[in-house]
Design a protein around this motif. Structure first.
Motif, PDB file in Angstrom:
ATOM      1  N   VAL A 102      44.027   6.816 -54.713  1.00  0.00           N
ATOM      2  CA  VAL A 102      43.028   5.744 -54.698  1.00  0.00           C
ATOM      3  C   VAL A 102      42.962   5.047 -56.056  1.00  0.00           C
ATOM      4  CG1 VAL A 102      40.565   5.236 -54.455  1.00  0.00           C
ATOM      5  CG2 VAL A 102      41.679   6.770 -52.846  1.00  0.00           C
ATOM      6  N   VAL A 103      43.119   5.811 -57.130  1.00  0.00           N
ATOM      7  CA  VAL A 103      43.094   5.219 -58.472  1.00  0.00           C
ATOM      8  C   VAL A 103      44.299   4.297 -58.655  1.00  0.00           C
ATOM      9  CG1 VAL A 103      43.159   5.701 -60.946  1.00  0.00           C
ATOM     10  CG2 VAL A 103      41.831   7.173 -59.437  1.00  0.00           C
ATOM     11  N   PHE A 124      34.831  11.127 -52.959  1.00  0.00           N
ATOM     12  CA  PHE A 124      35.640  11.384 -54.143  1.00  0.00           C
ATOM     13  C   PHE A 124      35.864  10.076 -54.872  1.00  0.00           C
ATOM     14  CE2 PHE A 124      36.656  14.848 -51.330  1.00  0.00           C
ATOM     15  CZ  PHE A 124      36.914  15.930 -52.154  1.00  0.00           C
ATOM     16  N   CYS A 125      35.794  10.109 -56.203  1.00  0.00           N
ATOM     17  CA  CYS A 125      36.082   8.923 -57.001  1.00  0.00           C
ATOM     18  C   CYS A 125      36.535   9.347 -58.394  1.00  0.00           C
ATOM     19  CB  CYS A 125      34.854   8.024 -57.117  1.00  0.00           C
ATOM     20  SG  CYS A 125      35.167   6.537 -58.093  1.00  0.00           S
ATOM     21  N   LEU A 126      37.743   8.921 -58.753  1.00  0.00           N
ATOM     22  CA  LEU A 126      38.246   9.130 -60.115  1.00  0.00           C
ATOM     23  C   LEU A 126      38.424   7.796 -60.825  1.00  0.00           C
ATOM     24  CD1 LEU A 126      41.020  11.870 -60.082  1.00  0.00           C
ATOM     25  CD2 LEU A 126      38.886  11.901 -61.336  1.00  0.00           C
ATOM     26  N   ALA A 127      38.085   6.706 -60.167  1.00  0.00           N
ATOM     27  CA  ALA A 127      38.354   5.363 -60.684  1.00  0.00           C
ATOM     28  C   ALA A 127      37.363   4.959 -61.777  1.00  0.00           C
ATOM     29  CB  ALA A 127      38.348   4.350 -59.543  1.00  0.00           C
ATOM     30  N   LYS A 128      37.156   5.850 -62.708  1.00  0.00           N
ATOM     31  CA  LYS A 128      36.298   5.599 -63.866  1.00  0.00           C
ATOM     32  C   LYS A 128      37.039   6.125 -65.085  1.00  0.00           C
ATOM     33  CE  LYS A 128      32.293   6.193 -60.924  1.00  0.00           C
ATOM     34  NZ  LYS A 128      31.331   7.106 -60.412  1.00  0.00           N
ATOM     35  N   VAL A 129      37.115   5.331 -66.122  1.00  0.00           N
ATOM     36  CA  VAL A 129      37.915   5.680 -67.294  1.00  0.00           C
ATOM     37  C   VAL A 129      37.557   7.064 -67.836  1.00  0.00           C
ATOM     38  CG1 VAL A 129      38.465   5.041 -69.668  1.00  0.00           C
ATOM     39  CG2 VAL A 129      38.367   3.289 -67.903  1.00  0.00           C
TER      40      VAL A 129
END
Length: 141
Positions: free
Chosen positions: A100-101, A18-23
């Motif tokens: 995480v973000v 999982f990754c939301l750390a993108k604008v």
């Protein structure tokens, strides 16, 4: 935060990145939930969330983690929308994804300051993320 902002989480679908750390993903999440990112996080934490806060966080987090959009939607439909065990486990997964973000990946060397370097700890290979297991996991403990 890890270099990629990615966290592996074991949930009803198995282990996924999982990754939301993108604008762009954060902006998409805010649009889908009609709220700023911090409000979405607060709603997940406080129990005042809406369904899109949960399902869109998971769906976009899976896409950001590398899953194809159609597979991410199928996973959300199977394990959030049609989860016979309730939404509580999915809320926990969504909250872990947004944490995480905001706070980074725990024990990630990328997040350590240079002042912490070399204080009696052996050198370790840098990690790109971490793994979290939720109670929603069907995996053996």
């Amino acid at each position: 935060m890890s270099a990629t902002g990615t966290r592996a989480i074991i949930w009803a679908n198995g282990e996924d990145q999982f990754c939301l750390a993108k604008v762009g993903l954060i902006l998409d999440l805010e649009e889908k939930c009609k709220a700023p990112f911090a409000v979405i996080m607060a709603r997940l934490e406080s129990g005042t969330w809406g369904l899109n806060d949960v399902r869109e966080t998971i769906r976009l987090g899976l896409i950001g983690g590398g899953m194809a959009p159609d597979r991410a939607m199928t996973a959300v439909k199977n394990h959030v929308d049609e989860n016979r065990q309730g939404l509580a486990h999915s809320v926990l997964v969504a909250y872990e994804v947004v944490k995480v973000v905001m706070f980074g990946v725990p024990d990630d060397p990328v997040g350590k300051s240079s002042d912490d370097a070399g204080k009696g700890e052996p050198a370790e290979a840098p990690e790109t993320g971490s793994t979290t297991t939720t109670d929603a996991s069907d995996a053996p403990k």
